[in-house]
Design an enzyme around this catalytic site. Sequence first.
Site, PDB file in Angstrom:
ATOM      1  N   GLY A 230      -2.025   2.164   5.082  1.00  0.00           N
ATOM      2  CA  GLY A 230      -2.354   0.782   5.448  1.00  0.00           C
ATOM      3  C   GLY A 230      -1.198   0.010   6.070  1.00  0.00           C
TER       4      GLY A 230
ATOM      5  CG  HIS B  15      -1.883  -1.102   1.320  1.00  0.00           C
ATOM      6  ND1 HIS B  15      -2.777  -1.410   0.324  1.00  0.00           N
ATOM      7  CD2 HIS B  15      -2.085  -2.024   2.309  1.00  0.00           C
ATOM      8  CE1 HIS B  15      -3.498  -2.470   0.695  1.00  0.00           C
ATOM      9  NE2 HIS B  15      -3.092  -2.858   1.881  1.00  0.00           N
TER      10      HIS B  15
ATOM     11  CG  ASP C 280      -4.370 -10.037   4.662  1.00  0.00           C
ATOM     12  OD1 ASP C 280      -4.162 -10.689   3.620  1.00  0.00           O
ATOM     13  OD2 ASP C 280      -4.197  -8.804   4.744  1.00  0.00           O
TER      14      ASP C 280
HETATM   15 ZN   LIG Z   1      -3.855  -7.305   3.512  1.00  0.00          ZN
END
Ligand SMILES: [Zn+2]
Length: 369
Positions: free
Chosen positions: A142, A134, A253
Amino acid sequence: MQAQARFVGRPAGPRPALHGHNHPLAIARVATVMELARLLGWLDADKLQASSEATFEQLAGFHTRRYLAALRRADALQQVEPAVRQLHNIGTLENPVFPGVFRQAALAVGGSILAADLALEGHLPFHPAGGTHHGRPDRASGFCYLNDPVFAIRRLLERGVDRVAYVDIDAHHGDGVEDAFATEARVRVLSIHEAGRWPHTGAEPGCGAGGAFNLPVPRGLNDSEFAWLLDEAILPRVEEFRPDAIVITCGADGLAGDPLAGMELSNLALWAAVDAIRALAPATVVLGGGGYNPWTVARCWTGLWGRLSGREVPATLPLDARALLSGLACDLVEEEEIRPEWISTLADEPRHGTIRPAVRDLAAALTTG
Ligand SMILES: [Zn+2]
């Protein structure tokens, strides 16, 4: 010739500070992976390469000097003036300034540049501290202060690689990388990510900025759906580009149990995806990325390293490895949510399911452009 796997880790010395209390990255991730790999006998000294910090000049190849100077100064002073916070998005809850933040970010960039070099020398590098997808030229975003995947790709291009594919299987859209190469025909960017999640870009299936391919998937994506999208949409788009090198951001994630995303994958799905993607080019760089459940992250990336380095993932973990996993803690995961298999095994059970129509529609959007 089979590429020799290389683990790109930190240089020896004190462990870095974590992101501070109450931050999703206030968990030990790479250190746990390295410790777990050592306990399994998977991290021989000759497989381990230490990263070194990218220089200011190297960093200025993508980031603005003004931002780099501000980040370095904020680290030195451990405080951020309001105007700097506003301009560069540092010193916020999202992107806190903690001791050593500049060095840690520069090490991640240096590690990804090293990983690119290793890939071109015939190795198969895994750099789990990388994947800060990011990061923006002039600001943090982020939890990413700099953008190391951008540097891995740039290094490959600088060294004469004609075409680089970037495949991002983190649960969040790889917006920083997509925008960085929006006008670069030598780079094809593909990202699969959960729809409706921060940063809310990449929300349209199909072609994004500069011809990037985005697959915003519905909540609860299962292994069957992920494998289907891989086969129907991602692999064909990579293959047709005929990349000379591939950079993969393998955030963890998307796994079931992650507190910041709602995908429901097993780590088997991510391992299989990395295997299938890297088969499409002679050189591959594998990076980490997000992942906010310390158990699922450690098991995923340790197992991924095992796979890349040709090890057999054991059915159950030895006692010392279980003790390591038992000792982890995380504010975002309740004690009763910790599943017994997160302590006793590396590989998840597969999480098969039906392929929903919305998922099929996504692949169609990518196929027709
Ligand atoms: Zn992520």
